[in-house]
Design a protein around this motif. Structure first.
Motif, PDB file in Angstrom:
ATOM      1  N   THR A  88       0.719  -1.292   0.084  1.00 49.31           N
ATOM      2  CA  THR A  88       0.156  -0.061   0.101  1.00 49.31           C
ATOM      3  C   THR A  88       0.871   1.238  -0.137  1.00 49.31           C
ATOM      4  O   THR A  88       1.899   1.361   0.467  1.00 49.31           O
ATOM      5  CB  THR A  88      -0.909   0.033   1.155  1.00 49.31           C
ATOM      6  OG1 THR A  88      -1.689   1.191   1.112  1.00 49.31           O
ATOM      7  CG2 THR A  88      -0.082   0.012   2.530  1.00 49.31           C
ATOM      8  N   ARG A  89       0.481   2.211  -0.502  1.00 45.05           N
ATOM      9  CA  ARG A  89       1.111   3.611  -0.595  1.00 45.05           C
ATOM     10  C   ARG A  89       0.242   4.729  -0.835  1.00 45.05           C
ATOM     11  O   ARG A  89      -1.131   4.542  -1.239  1.00 45.05           O
ATOM     12  CB  ARG A  89       2.170   3.607  -1.770  1.00 45.05           C
ATOM     13  CG  ARG A  89       1.670   3.349  -3.179  1.00 45.05           C
ATOM     14  CD  ARG A  89       2.612   4.237  -4.205  1.00 45.05           C
ATOM     15  NE  ARG A  89       2.694   5.551  -3.667  1.00 45.05           N
ATOM     16  CZ  ARG A  89       3.976   6.308  -3.982  1.00 45.05           C
ATOM     17  NH1 ARG A  89       4.875   5.737  -4.288  1.00 45.05           N
ATOM     18  NH2 ARG A  89       3.667   7.745  -3.518  1.00 45.05           N
ATOM     19  N   HIS A  90       0.419   5.903  -0.657  1.00 41.15           N
ATOM     20  CA  HIS A  90      -0.219   7.306  -0.438  1.00 41.15           C
ATOM     21  C   HIS A  90      -0.281   7.429  -2.130  1.00 41.15           C
ATOM     22  O   HIS A  90       0.647   8.150  -2.430  1.00 41.15           O
ATOM     23  CB  HIS A  90       0.040   7.999   0.520  1.00 41.15           C
ATOM     24  CG  HIS A  90      -0.830   9.273   0.431  1.00 41.15           C
ATOM     25  ND1 HIS A  90      -2.160   9.046   0.874  1.00 41.15           N
ATOM     26  CD2 HIS A  90      -0.761  10.472   0.098  1.00 41.15           C
ATOM     27  CE1 HIS A  90      -2.818  10.402   0.704  1.00 41.15           C
ATOM     28  NE2 HIS A  90      -1.783  11.404   0.175  1.00 41.15           N
ATOM     29  N   GLN A  91      -1.577   7.346  -2.764  1.00 37.94           N
ATOM     30  CA  GLN A  91      -1.524   7.515  -4.184  1.00 37.94           C
ATOM     31  C   GLN A  91      -0.556   7.021  -5.291  1.00 37.94           C
ATOM     32  O   GLN A  91       0.244   6.110  -4.756  1.00 37.94           O
ATOM     33  CB  GLN A  91      -1.442   9.227  -4.339  1.00 37.94           C
ATOM     34  CG  GLN A  91      -2.040   9.992  -3.266  1.00 37.94           C
ATOM     35  CD  GLN A  91      -3.518   9.704  -3.199  1.00 37.94           C
ATOM     36  OE1 GLN A  91      -4.265   9.136  -3.700  1.00 37.94           O
ATOM     37  NE2 GLN A  91      -4.377  10.460  -2.072  1.00 37.94           N
ATOM     38  N   LYS A  92      -0.605   7.184  -6.484  1.00 44.80           N
ATOM     39  CA  LYS A  92       0.095   6.826  -7.549  1.00 44.80           C
ATOM     40  C   LYS A  92      -0.078   5.288  -8.231  1.00 44.80           C
ATOM     41  O   LYS A  92       0.535   5.128  -8.923  1.00 44.80           O
ATOM     42  CB  LYS A  92       1.315   7.192  -7.475  1.00 44.80           C
ATOM     43  CG  LYS A  92       1.908   8.330  -6.893  1.00 44.80           C
ATOM     44  CD  LYS A  92       3.391   8.773  -6.789  1.00 44.80           C
ATOM     45  CE  LYS A  92       3.623  10.165  -6.663  1.00 44.80           C
ATOM     46  NZ  LYS A  92       4.744  10.618  -6.762  1.00 44.80           N
ATOM     47  N   THR A  93      -1.278   4.705  -7.725  1.00 40.77           N
ATOM     48  CA  THR A  93      -1.132   3.288  -8.093  1.00 40.77           C
ATOM     49  C   THR A  93      -2.234   3.089  -9.126  1.00 40.77           C
ATOM     50  O   THR A  93      -2.233   2.031  -9.693  1.00 40.77           O
ATOM     51  CB  THR A  93      -1.663   2.486  -6.776  1.00 40.77           C
ATOM     52  OG1 THR A  93      -2.955   2.751  -6.471  1.00 40.77           O
ATOM     53  CG2 THR A  93      -0.682   2.588  -5.587  1.00 40.77           C
ATOM     54  N   TYR A  94      -3.038   3.974  -9.375  1.00 46.26           N
ATOM     55  CA  TYR A  94      -4.027   3.767 -10.529  1.00 46.26           C
ATOM     56  C   TYR A  94      -3.044   4.189 -12.052  1.00 46.26           C
ATOM     57  O   TYR A  94      -3.465   4.867 -12.716  1.00 46.26           O
ATOM     58  CB  TYR A  94      -5.121   4.920 -10.320  1.00 46.26           C
ATOM     59  CG  TYR A  94      -6.018   4.268  -9.444  1.00 46.26           C
ATOM     60  CD1 TYR A  94      -6.093   3.396  -8.765  1.00 46.26           C
ATOM     61  CD2 TYR A  94      -7.217   5.194  -9.519  1.00 46.26           C
ATOM     62  CE1 TYR A  94      -7.219   3.063  -7.648  1.00 46.26           C
ATOM     63  CE2 TYR A  94      -8.032   4.989  -8.303  1.00 46.26           C
ATOM     64  CZ  TYR A  94      -8.014   3.797  -7.489  1.00 46.26           C
ATOM     65  OH  TYR A  94      -9.045   3.562  -6.716  1.00 46.26           O
ATOM     66  N   ALA A  95      -2.039   3.166 -12.374  1.00 45.18           N
ATOM     67  CA  ALA A  95      -1.142   3.416 -13.215  1.00 45.18           C
ATOM     68  C   ALA A  95      -0.548   2.086 -13.559  1.00 45.18           C
ATOM     69  O   ALA A  95      -0.564   1.173 -12.800  1.00 45.18           O
ATOM     70  CB  ALA A  95      -0.139   4.623 -12.761  1.00 45.18           C
ATOM     71  N   GLU A  96       0.093   2.228 -15.004  1.00 44.46           N
ATOM     72  CA  GLU A  96       1.031   0.992 -15.277  1.00 44.46           C
ATOM     73  C   GLU A  96       1.957   0.663 -14.692  1.00 44.46           C
ATOM     74  O   GLU A  96       2.439  -0.520 -14.468  1.00 44.46           O
ATOM     75  CB  GLU A  96       0.964   1.297 -16.939  1.00 44.46           C
ATOM     76  CG  GLU A  96      -0.135   0.682 -17.571  1.00 44.46           C
ATOM     77  CD  GLU A  96       0.187   1.075 -19.129  1.00 44.46           C
ATOM     78  OE1 GLU A  96      -0.123  -0.051 -19.943  1.00 44.46           O
ATOM     79  OE2 GLU A  96       0.843   2.133 -19.504  1.00 44.46           O
ATOM     80  N   LEU A  97       2.594   1.670 -13.992  1.00 44.11           N
ATOM     81  CA  LEU A  97       3.995   1.677 -13.307  1.00 44.11           C
ATOM     82  C   LEU A  97       3.740   2.268 -12.191  1.00 44.11           C
ATOM     83  O   LEU A  97       3.500   3.575 -11.789  1.00 44.11           O
ATOM     84  CB  LEU A  97       5.112   2.182 -14.242  1.00 44.11           C
ATOM     85  CG  LEU A  97       5.402   1.076 -15.645  1.00 44.11           C
ATOM     86  CD1 LEU A  97       6.422   1.929 -16.412  1.00 44.11           C
ATOM     87  CD2 LEU A  97       5.990  -0.074 -15.111  1.00 44.11           C
ATOM     88  N   VAL A  98       4.285   1.850 -10.790  1.00 42.77           N
ATOM     89  CA  VAL A  98       4.172   2.390  -9.513  1.00 42.77           C
ATOM     90  C   VAL A  98       5.579   2.064  -8.697  1.00 42.77           C
ATOM     91  O   VAL A  98       6.272   1.278  -8.806  1.00 42.77           O
ATOM     92  CB  VAL A  98       3.130   1.907  -8.884  1.00 42.77           C
ATOM     93  CG1 VAL A  98       2.762   2.298  -7.516  1.00 42.77           C
ATOM     94  CG2 VAL A  98       1.667   1.697  -9.556  1.00 42.77           C
ATOM     95  N   PRO A  99       5.868   3.467  -8.195  1.00 46.05           N
ATOM     96  CA  PRO A  99       7.076   3.326  -7.594  1.00 46.05           C
ATOM     97  C   PRO A  99       6.685   3.175  -6.090  1.00 46.05           C
ATOM     98  O   PRO A  99       5.615   3.681  -5.511  1.00 46.05           O
ATOM     99  CB  PRO A  99       7.527   4.951  -7.644  1.00 46.05           C
ATOM    100  CG  PRO A  99       6.329   5.847  -7.758  1.00 46.05           C
ATOM    101  CD  PRO A  99       5.401   4.993  -8.660  1.00 46.05           C
ATOM    102  N   VAL A 100       7.472   2.249  -5.272  1.00 49.72           N
ATOM    103  CA  VAL A 100       6.993   1.529  -3.986  1.00 49.72           C
ATOM    104  C   VAL A 100       8.269   1.657  -3.313  1.00 49.72           C
ATOM    105  O   VAL A 100       9.287   1.410  -3.352  1.00 49.72           O
ATOM    106  CB  VAL A 100       6.309   0.176  -4.170  1.00 49.72           C
ATOM    107  CG1 VAL A 100       6.088  -0.256  -2.693  1.00 49.72           C
ATOM    108  CG2 VAL A 100       5.163   0.295  -4.931  1.00 49.72           C
ATOM    109  N   GLY A 101       8.128   2.124  -1.885  1.00 47.29           N
ATOM    110  CA  GLY A 101       9.302   2.243  -1.094  1.00 47.29           C
ATOM    111  C   GLY A 101       9.561   0.858  -0.622  1.00 47.29           C
ATOM    112  O   GLY A 101       8.833  -0.018  -0.500  1.00 47.29           O
ATOM    113  N   GLN A 102      10.782   0.642  -0.454  1.00 49.29           N
ATOM    114  CA  GLN A 102      11.452  -0.777  -0.268  1.00 49.29           C
ATOM    115  C   GLN A 102      10.664  -1.260   1.101  1.00 49.29           C
ATOM    116  O   GLN A 102      10.477  -2.368   1.298  1.00 49.29           O
ATOM    117  CB  GLN A 102      12.992  -0.608  -0.105  1.00 49.29           C
ATOM    118  CG  GLN A 102      13.449  -1.803   0.521  1.00 49.29           C
ATOM    119  CD  GLN A 102      15.125  -1.945   0.469  1.00 49.29           C
ATOM    120  OE1 GLN A 102      15.667  -2.678  -0.478  1.00 49.29           O
ATOM    121  NE2 GLN A 102      15.435  -0.996   1.068  1.00 49.29           N
TER     122      GLN A 102
END
Length: 306
Positions: A88-102
């Motif tokens: 889970t992360r705050h925003q940015k997941t309605y996308a083909e590519l998503v940055p996620v913290g380790q």
């Protein structure tokens, strides 16, 4: 890459499809090729503007992701390209590519599919954390879960049972058989004045909030623990000699990792609702449905054709 952008708070027509650049990675982030998202109540409220409107628009919303790691930041040590992770992360997941913290990314066991993995990262993970960490439930303790048939509550009920607690849960009678399928659970009709019949509880997880928190307080023993995730009536609760506080999911790996281990072992299950392709039309429709009534099971949108 393709993504869904929120241009305006309010009606679901504020969601629109865009083409945008691949996100730049920070040193401790991984880039995930998105396989699926779940539609969480937080997402629904945020897009409707009910969580405040202070975040600057436009932005890419969404708070869940599962998929394949396709790139890693220079300081990432725990993952490699090709790993399947969920977070889970705050925003940015309605996308083909998503940055996620380790620190938030968690490897998904092979026997958990994308749909169940992504459906677990918010609601299920919250219920699991509340029982294991925030309430620190112990074997033999008497525990009540308010709203046990929901995404948070159903996992909390099972987690408490797995620990060896004596578990009660409030729900509507139509959900009693579902709750009893988890094991030795005592369902309680939430329409009744159950606070006049129940007593001496060690802990309560309140997923409802408001006046329900007072009902929760009345059944706790002196020094009992109450944790709420939907807003406790703190003024009213000050009259009780209990340990009451609001609690929030931390979104970190250890909790989700432990939950996945229990799911992989068949110790935790939950209901999945609609599973549809991730399209603008489907996203708008699910958000609109969720505004009108609670969804039955977690709704998941997959990126097979986006």
């Amino acid at each position: 890459m393709k993504a869904i952008q929120l241009d305006n708070y309010g009606p679901v027509t504020g969601l629109n499809e865009i083409d945008t650049e691949t996100p730049a990675l920070l040193k401790k982030q991984v880039l995930v090729k998105n396989h699926a998202v779940t539609i969480d109540p937080y997402d629904v409220k945020f897009i409707a503007g009910k969580m405040g409107t202070s975040e600057e628009l436009p932005l890419i919303p969404g708070s869940s992701v599962v998929g394949e790691v396709v790139a890693i930041g220079s300081d990432v040590t725990d993952f490699k390209v090709g790993d399947r992770i969920a977070a889970t992360r705050h925003q940015k997941t309605y996308a083909e590519l998503v940055p996620v913290g380790q620190s938030a990314a968690t490897k998904v066991p092979d026997n958990i599919d994308d749909v169940h993995a992504v459906a677990a990262v918010i609601g299920a993970a919250t219920g699991y954390q509340m029982i294991h960490r925030d309430l620190n439930v112990q074997p033999g303790q008497k525990v009540l879960v308010q709203g046990g048939a929901g995404a948070v509550g159903s996992v909390a009920v099972q987690a408490a049972l797995n620990i060896g607690a004596q578990v009660y849960t409030t729900a509507k009678p139509a959900d009693f058989d579902y709750l009893k399928s988890f094991g030795d659970v005592t369902p309680v009709d939430y329409h009744t004045a159950y606070e006049n019949e129940l007593s001496d509880f060690d802990a309560v997880l309140d997923t409802i909030g408001g006046s329900v928190s007072v009902q929760s307080a009345k059944i706790l023993k002196t020094g009992g623990i109450l944790r709420g995730i939907a807003g406790l009536d703190e003024k009213a609760l000050s009259a009780f000699d209990i340990d009451a506080a609001n609690a929030f999911q931390d979104g970190k790996r250890p909790n989700l990792e432990a939950l996945f281990a229990d799911m992989a072992a068949g110790k935790i299950t939950f209901r999945i609702g609609q599973v549809l392709p991730f399209t603008l039309a489907n996203l708008r429709d699910i958000h609109e449905q969720a505004r009108q009534h609670s969804l039955q099971g977690k709704a998941v949108l997959t990126f097979d054709t986006f």
